[in-house]
Design a protein around this motif. Structure first.
Motif, PDB file in Angstrom:
ATOM      1  N   ILE A  33      12.347  10.386 -26.453  1.00 13.93           N
ATOM      2  CA  ILE A  33      12.516  11.824 -26.215  1.00 13.93           C
ATOM      3  C   ILE A  33      11.930  12.201 -24.860  1.00 13.93           C
ATOM      4  CG2 ILE A  33      11.748  14.110 -26.979  1.00 13.93           C
ATOM      5  CD1 ILE A  33      12.084  13.140 -29.847  1.00 13.93           C
ATOM      6  N   CYS A  34      10.753  11.687 -24.525  1.00 17.13           N
ATOM      7  CA  CYS A  34      10.129  11.987 -23.233  1.00 17.13           C
ATOM      8  C   CYS A  34      10.994  11.490 -22.077  1.00 17.13           C
ATOM      9  CB  CYS A  34       8.731  11.373 -23.153  1.00 17.13           C
ATOM     10  SG  CYS A  34       7.552  12.161 -24.251  1.00 17.13           S
ATOM     11  N   ARG A  35      11.537  10.294 -22.204  1.00 15.59           N
ATOM     12  CA  ARG A  35      12.410   9.755 -21.147  1.00 15.59           C
ATOM     13  C   ARG A  35      13.683  10.573 -21.018  1.00 15.59           C
ATOM     14  NH1 ARG A  35      12.796   3.236 -21.288  1.00 15.59           N
ATOM     15  NH2 ARG A  35      10.931   2.804 -20.061  1.00 15.59           N
ATOM     16  N   ALA A  36      14.223  10.983 -22.149  1.00 14.57           N
ATOM     17  CA  ALA A  36      15.466  11.751 -22.114  1.00 14.57           C
ATOM     18  C   ALA A  36      15.240  13.130 -21.500  1.00 14.57           C
ATOM     19  CB  ALA A  36      16.036  11.887 -23.514  1.00 14.57           C
ATOM     20  N   LYS A  37      14.097  13.734 -21.779  1.00 15.95           N
ATOM     21  CA  LYS A  37      13.796  15.041 -21.188  1.00 15.95           C
ATOM     22  C   LYS A  37      13.618  14.922 -19.681  1.00 15.95           C
ATOM     23  CE  LYS A  37      11.856  17.550 -25.042  1.00 15.95           C
ATOM     24  NZ  LYS A  37      10.710  18.246 -25.600  1.00 15.95           N
ATOM     25  N   ALA A  38      13.055  13.808 -19.228  1.00 15.92           N
ATOM     26  CA  ALA A  38      12.885  13.608 -17.794  1.00 15.92           C
ATOM     27  C   ALA A  38      14.237  13.490 -17.093  1.00 15.92           C
ATOM     28  CB  ALA A  38      12.050  12.365 -17.525  1.00 15.92           C
ATOM     29  N   LYS A  39      15.234  12.958 -17.790  1.00 16.58           N
ATOM     30  CA  LYS A  39      16.572  12.790 -17.203  1.00 16.58           C
ATOM     31  C   LYS A  39      17.503  13.935 -17.598  1.00 16.58           C
ATOM     32  CE  LYS A  39      16.349   7.809 -17.032  1.00 16.58           C
ATOM     33  NZ  LYS A  39      17.000   6.552 -17.368  1.00 16.58           N
ATOM     34  N   HIS A  40      16.967  14.942 -18.297  1.00 18.29           N
ATOM     35  CA  HIS A  40      17.729  16.109 -18.737  1.00 18.29           C
ATOM     36  C   HIS A  40      18.918  15.727 -19.614  1.00 18.29           C
ATOM     37  CE1 HIS A  40      15.249  18.492 -16.117  1.00 18.29           C
ATOM     38  NE2 HIS A  40      15.579  17.717 -15.083  1.00 18.29           N
ATOM     39  N   LYS A  41      18.717  14.764 -20.516  1.00 24.73           N
ATOM     40  CA  LYS A  41      19.736  14.365 -21.485  1.00 24.73           C
ATOM     41  C   LYS A  41      19.186  14.604 -22.877  1.00 24.73           C
ATOM     42  CE  LYS A  41      21.893  10.742 -18.778  1.00 24.73           C
ATOM     43  NZ  LYS A  41      22.308   9.351 -18.772  1.00 24.73           N
ATOM     44  N   THR A  42      20.089  14.756 -23.800  1.00 26.22           N
ATOM     45  CA  THR A  42      19.650  14.926 -25.186  1.00 26.22           C
ATOM     46  C   THR A  42      19.407  13.558 -25.810  1.00 26.22           C
ATOM     47  OG1 THR A  42      21.926  14.953 -25.965  1.00 26.22           O
ATOM     48  CG2 THR A  42      20.907  17.081 -25.498  1.00 26.22           C
ATOM     49  N   GLN A  43      18.454  13.507 -26.664  1.00 29.83           N
ATOM     50  CA  GLN A  43      18.079  12.243 -27.324  1.00 29.83           C
ATOM     51  C   GLN A  43      17.601  12.581 -28.718  1.00 29.83           C
ATOM     52  OE1 GLN A  43      17.941   8.989 -26.258  1.00 29.83           O
ATOM     53  NE2 GLN A  43      16.942   8.275 -28.112  1.00 29.83           N
ATOM     54  N   GLN A  44      17.966  11.771 -29.661  1.00 31.26           N
ATOM     55  CA  GLN A  44      17.471  11.977 -31.015  1.00 31.26           C
ATOM     56  C   GLN A  44      16.068  11.409 -31.142  1.00 31.26           C
ATOM     57  OE1 GLN A  44      19.160   9.772 -34.197  1.00 31.26           O
ATOM     58  NE2 GLN A  44      17.747   8.182 -33.618  1.00 31.26           N
ATOM     59  N   GLY A  45      15.261  12.032 -31.959  1.00 29.97           N
ATOM     60  CA  GLY A  45      13.931  11.517 -32.237  1.00 29.97           C
ATOM     61  C   GLY A  45      13.985  10.569 -33.425  1.00 29.97           C
ATOM     62  N   ASP A  46      12.857  10.041 -33.788  1.00 29.94           N
ATOM     63  CA  ASP A  46      12.810   9.125 -34.919  1.00 29.94           C
ATOM     64  C   ASP A  46      11.754   9.608 -35.892  1.00 29.94           C
ATOM     65  OD1 ASP A  46      13.138   7.100 -36.642  1.00 29.94           O
ATOM     66  OD2 ASP A  46      12.362   5.533 -35.351  1.00 29.94           O
ATOM     67  N   LYS A  95      25.706   2.437 -26.605  1.00 31.13           N
ATOM     68  CA  LYS A  95      26.983   2.352 -25.896  1.00 31.13           C
ATOM     69  C   LYS A  95      27.025   3.270 -24.668  1.00 31.13           C
ATOM     70  CE  LYS A  95      29.434   1.010 -30.039  1.00 31.13           C
ATOM     71  NZ  LYS A  95      30.426   1.356 -31.049  1.00 31.13           N
ATOM     72  N   ARG A  96      26.111   4.245 -24.603  1.00 29.82           N
ATOM     73  CA  ARG A  96      26.080   5.128 -23.437  1.00 29.82           C
ATOM     74  C   ARG A  96      25.408   4.414 -22.270  1.00 29.82           C
ATOM     75  NH1 ARG A  96      23.831  10.789 -25.691  1.00 29.82           N
ATOM     76  NH2 ARG A  96      21.988   9.877 -24.771  1.00 29.82           N
ATOM     77  N   PRO A  97      25.932   4.595 -21.072  1.00 33.84           N
ATOM     78  CA  PRO A  97      25.322   3.942 -19.907  1.00 33.84           C
ATOM     79  C   PRO A  97      24.107   4.725 -19.409  1.00 33.84           C
ATOM     80  CG  PRO A  97      27.306   5.111 -19.240  1.00 33.84           C
ATOM     81  CD  PRO A  97      27.189   5.269 -20.716  1.00 33.84           C
ATOM     82  N   ASP A  98      22.934   4.293 -19.790  1.00 36.05           N
ATOM     83  CA  ASP A  98      21.699   4.869 -19.248  1.00 36.05           C
ATOM     84  C   ASP A  98      20.644   3.770 -19.182  1.00 36.05           C
ATOM     85  OD1 ASP A  98      21.148   4.601 -21.922  1.00 36.05           O
ATOM     86  OD2 ASP A  98      20.643   6.687 -22.278  1.00 36.05           O
ATOM     87  N   GLY A  99      19.502   4.083 -18.690  1.00 37.58           N
ATOM     88  CA  GLY A  99      18.473   3.069 -18.464  1.00 37.58           C
ATOM     89  C   GLY A  99      17.584   2.792 -19.658  1.00 37.58           C
ATOM     90  N   MET A 100      17.962   3.240 -20.850  1.00 38.62           N
ATOM     91  CA  MET A 100      17.090   3.056 -22.020  1.00 38.62           C
ATOM     92  C   MET A 100      17.649   2.030 -22.996  1.00 38.62           C
ATOM     93  SD  MET A 100      15.596   6.854 -22.763  1.00 38.62           S
ATOM     94  CE  MET A 100      17.108   7.659 -23.138  1.00 38.62           C
ATOM     95  N   HIS A 101      18.394   1.077 -22.481  1.00 37.22           N
ATOM     96  CA  HIS A 101      19.016   0.070 -23.343  1.00 37.22           C
ATOM     97  C   HIS A 101      17.967  -0.749 -24.105  1.00 37.22           C
ATOM     98  CE1 HIS A 101      22.275  -2.449 -24.700  1.00 37.22           C
ATOM     99  NE2 HIS A 101      21.609  -3.528 -24.318  1.00 37.22           N
TER     100      HIS A 101
END
Length: 175
Positions: A33-46, A95-101
């Motif tokens: 979530i912190c990484r996604a907020k830094a990149k301004h993308k939505t991310q699900q939490g766990d 499957k989305r291209p981002d740096g959190m693989h």
């Protein structure tokens, strides 16, 4: 056949593993979530169900009542379903291209371990319930056998020197 003590110790080990998986999964979700907020993308939490499942497992190992075993089995089944759903959601994110693989792969690995531990915990709880049921049956049978021995002893005590007492109108008389 596995003894109750072995089942309980296995259940404790799996519960500690599930607690660790739950805490790790929540931590990785927070990092995501912190990484996604830094990149301004939505991310699900766990919100990992494995933590609750592990805590219920610890309770089940301490108090082996039927209600707690049912509660723990329910938590394991919910954890199993939650783990499968979590795996599917994260798989879609991979499957989305981002740096959190690598983060997504770690979360999927934790979900697989959690699914496995929930499945094993459910099976162990069923074994523990069966073992407890057998133990209670043996205790009841022993108690019944003891009651029969006491009744036989009372019958023998009511005789005096091998001559049975005869009862007339509520009074006993020896012949």
């Amino acid at each position: 056949m596995c003894s109750s003590r072995k089942i309980i110790s296995s259940l404790l080990v799996l519960s500690v593993l599930e607690i660790g998986l739950g805490v790790s999964s929540i931590a990785l979700g927070a990092v995501g979530i912190c990484r996604a907020k830094a990149k301004h993308k939505t991310q699900q939490g766990d919100a990992s169900p494995f933590l609750v499942c592990g805590l219920c497992g610890m309770l089940c190992a301490r108090k082996r009542t039927g209600l707690i075993m049912i509660l723990f089995s329910s938590c394991c089944i919910c954890g199993l379903i939650g783990g499968i759903l979590n795996f599917q959601f994260v798989r879609a994110l991979v499957k989305r291209p981002d740096g959190m693989h690598s983060l997504h792969l770690a979360i999927m690995s934790l979900a697989c371990l959690g699914i496995s531990s929930c499945t094993l915990s459910t099976w162990l709880t069923c074994r523990l319930a069966s073992s407890e049921q057998q133990r209670m049956f043996l205790e009841r049978e022993h108690s019944l056998h003891h009651s029969q021995e006491m009744a036989e002893k009372e019958v023998l005590d009511s005789t005096s020197n091998g001559i049975s007492q005869i009862s007339y109108n509520g009074r006993s008389a020896s012949p």
